[in-house]
Enzyme design. Structure first.
Site, PDB file in Angstrom:
ATOM      1  N   ASP A   1     -33.176  24.419  83.328  1.00 35.55           N
ATOM      2  CA  ASP A   1     -31.685  24.425  83.707  1.00 35.55           C
ATOM      3  C   ASP A   1     -30.820  25.446  85.734  1.00 35.55           C
ATOM      4  O   ASP A   1     -30.286  24.734  86.194  1.00 35.55           O
ATOM      5  CB  ASP A   1     -30.659  24.761  82.829  1.00 35.55           C
ATOM      6  CG  ASP A   1     -29.057  24.158  82.775  1.00 35.55           C
ATOM      7  OD1 ASP A   1     -28.508  23.984  82.072  1.00 35.55           O
ATOM      8  OD2 ASP A   1     -29.244  23.002  83.686  1.00 35.55           O
TER       9      ASP A   1
ATOM     10  N   ASP B   1     -25.879  20.028  77.487  1.00 42.38           N
ATOM     11  CA  ASP B   1     -25.515  21.403  76.748  1.00 42.38           C
ATOM     12  C   ASP B   1     -25.069  21.143  75.108  1.00 42.38           C
ATOM     13  O   ASP B   1     -25.112  22.033  74.399  1.00 42.38           O
ATOM     14  CB  ASP B   1     -24.201  22.007  78.298  1.00 42.38           C
ATOM     15  CG  ASP B   1     -24.613  21.700  79.211  1.00 42.38           C
ATOM     16  OD1 ASP B   1     -24.073  21.923  80.024  1.00 42.38           O
ATOM     17  OD2 ASP B   1     -25.463  21.879  79.287  1.00 42.38           O
TER      18      ASP B   1
END
Lengths: 151, 422
Positions: free
Chosen positions: B199, B343
């Site tokens: 990420d 997330d």
């Protein structure tokens, strides 16, 4: 219409030619206690749909709900709650309201039928259904067809 | 006579925004913890899934292996996983570049259908079995069908009730997160760390796929079709000094704001023009309530930060498509905070895995994740560009999990046994 609500709204700019824009903040209406004018047809208020779009959406929800989707009717009633709640407001939409009332009635009917069947099933149990109960209950069906083993 | 609304304190505006993003994250984590504790019966087994999924393609863990083997295996699995995700993201960038937005939207709808229908159904079946809930198959079928179809509509149509859309996104996050917790233990932790590093790289490095995607979207002034949780924007009262009315803006087509578009614009009290972007690519044409010129102050409060939809195809026969909208947190073009669904999923996986050990680790990891989220939000307010939301939270969470499990637990248990404290 009312001086109170006019005064309360005076912090908002008047706009020329905006016929149906009568800004009614929630605080103003609740403080004056008048009947709320529906500014926005959806429960999201300013973030939701406009009046014209609402009609399209309400009609679509109503028609799609006939595909055994009572939940969609419930969502539709939830979404357009201000219209359902204030039938005699300044901006009532008779056509929109008709779809909503239809959705509400449909939802109630369907739920009644479904829950009465479900409750009969649960409460009646084996005594009422005999061995068919064991064949209809979900956890047995899942076992029989191996539905729970995919994950 | 003017009403003077009390000026909003920073607690109300800022705090409200933060709460509106922390609440759904917490709810998702709570639901996953509940699911894990109900369905896994408290015994933390290391064997996990017995069949091959994409995440365990390289190595299938079994509890009899040594620690070194497990570590190597977990590393291998995570690398494979990250590689697949990278390929999928680049594919997404390519499709977006070639303007296949419709296709992406349909695929999004299709995968939420799979997640809600199949995974939701499976988990419901597990729950029914565990509780011996005497529901019959017709009612179950109708309920599942309703739930799935309305969920797909909520995700697909950008104009459903906000609450319904948000609720369904949280549910999708919960279901996918639960699936991840079924993976073997070392693999899960390895996956979490690997994904947070990925990420970080993908969003911040110049060649990263997510950064490319965001830049493409900004250049074209478009929304990426993705599963993104958008918090309801905080609306402050109309400013007194401006004399400008609050109105809403929807972006029409892909055009910029100009006056002859039919717009309603929302102007916050600081008189910067904020527009409410949409999380889908369906455009709504809003009727012209008023045609007030909004030429001045047409800075968009924040660039259009979008979030990405990563398609992951796990190879097992149950779920053939999962949407992970990863990467991050950003500001919608209104200033409303957007957090990708990936997330949600990875935070919940972390907390769910912690729940498989003990509740003490759950509390510690929950606090770590929320602290990480707070740090990320602060950085977001600083930098005002798309940021990866995983690294801080996940790395803090893993750290706290290890510390709690190795150090805190022995301490607390010994103290309790000796009736010293707790």
């Amino acid at each position: 219409m009312d001086d109170d609500s006019r005064a309360a709204l005076s912090n908002l700019h008047p706009v020329a030619g905006a016929g149906n824009l009568l800004p009614t903040t929630d605080e103003a209406s609740s403080s004056t206690g008048r009947s709320v004018r529906i500014e926005w047809p959806t429960i999201d208020g300013p973030l939701g749909l406009s009046h014209e779009e609402s009609l399209t959406y309400a009609r679509r929800f109503f028609k799609l709900g006939f595909l055994f989707l009572p939940f969609l009717w419930a969502v539709s009633c939830f979404y357009f709650w201000p219209v359902l709640r204030h039938p005699h407001s300044h901006q009532s939409h008779p056509r929109l309201r008709r779809y909503l009332v239809g959705s509400a009635i449909g939802f109630l009917l369907f739920t009644t039928v479904l829950s009465s069947w479900a409750l009969t099933f649960v409460v009646g149990g084996e005594r009422l259904f005999g061995h068919v109960w064991g064949e209809l209950v979900m956890y047995n069906v899942a076992e029989k067809y191996g539905l729970a083993g995919w994950i | 006579m003017e009403q003077n609304p009390r000026p909003k304190t920073i607690l109300e505006t800022c705090g409200e925004e933060i709460i509106r993003i922390v609440t759904p994250v917490s709810i998702c984590m709570l639901l996953v913890v509940i699911l894990v504790s109900v369905l896994n019966g408290g015994s933390s087994f290391d064997d996990g899934l017995s069949f091959a999924t994409m995440a365990t393609m390289a190595y299938s863990e079994s509890s009899s292996n040594s620690i070194w083997d497990k570590l190597k295996g977990a590393l291998l699995n995570s690398l494979v996983f990250v590689a697949v995700v990278t390929v999928a993201t680049f594919l997404l960038v390519l499709l977006f570049y070639l303007n296949c937005t419709k296709f992406l939207k349909y695929y999004m709808g299709f995968s939420s259908l799979l997640v809600l229908g199949f995974m939701g159904g499976e988990i419901a079946l597990f729950l029914i079995k565990v509780w011996s809930f005497p529901i019959d198959c017709f009612t179950f079928a109708v309920a599942l069908y309703n739930f799935t179809v309305v969920g797909v509509m909520a995700v697909f149509m950008s104009k459903m009730a906000i609450f319904v859309t948000q609720a369904y996104l949280v549910v999708i996050g919960m279901l996918v997160a639960y699936w991840f917790t079924l993976l073997p233990e070392w693999t899960t932790w390895g996956l979490l760390v690997a994904m947070s590093l990925y990420d970080l790289a993908a969003v911040l490095l110049p060649g990263g796929p997510l950064r490319l995607l965001v830049e493409l979207a900004m250049a074209r002034d478009e929304d990426i079709p993705a599963l993104v949780y958008e918090a309801r924007p905080v609306i402050s009262d109309a400013g007194l000094g401006d004399g400008v009315v609050r109105r809403r803006v929807w972006r029409e087509g892909r055009g910029d704001l100009d006056e002859d578009q039919r717009l309603r614009s929302d102007i916050v009290s600081d008189s910067s023009l904020r527009t409410y972007g949409e999380s889908g690519s369906e455009r709504n044409i809003v009727d012209a309530e008023e045609g007030m010129a909004l030429g001045e102050d047409s800075e968009l409060a924040a660039p259009l930060i979008q979030h990405i939809n990563i398609r992951m195809n796990s190879l097992d026969n149950a779920v053939s498509g999962e949407n992970l909208a990863l990467e991050g947190i950003g500001l919608g073009s209104s200033g409303a905070i957007k957090l990708g669904l990936g997330d949600f999923i990875f935070y919940s996986v972390l907390v769910g895995r912690a729940a498989m050990y003990d509740f003490m680790t759950v509390y510690a990891c929950y606090l770590a994740v929320i602290a990480g989220l707070g740090i990320t939000l602060m950085l977001l307010a600083f930098y005002r560009k798309a940021l990866p939301a995983l690294p801080f939270s996940v790395l803090l969470g893993v750290l706290f999990y290890l510390l709690t499990r190795l150090l805190l637990e022995t301490f607390v248990v010994q103290c309790s046994i000796n009736l010293l404290m707790f």
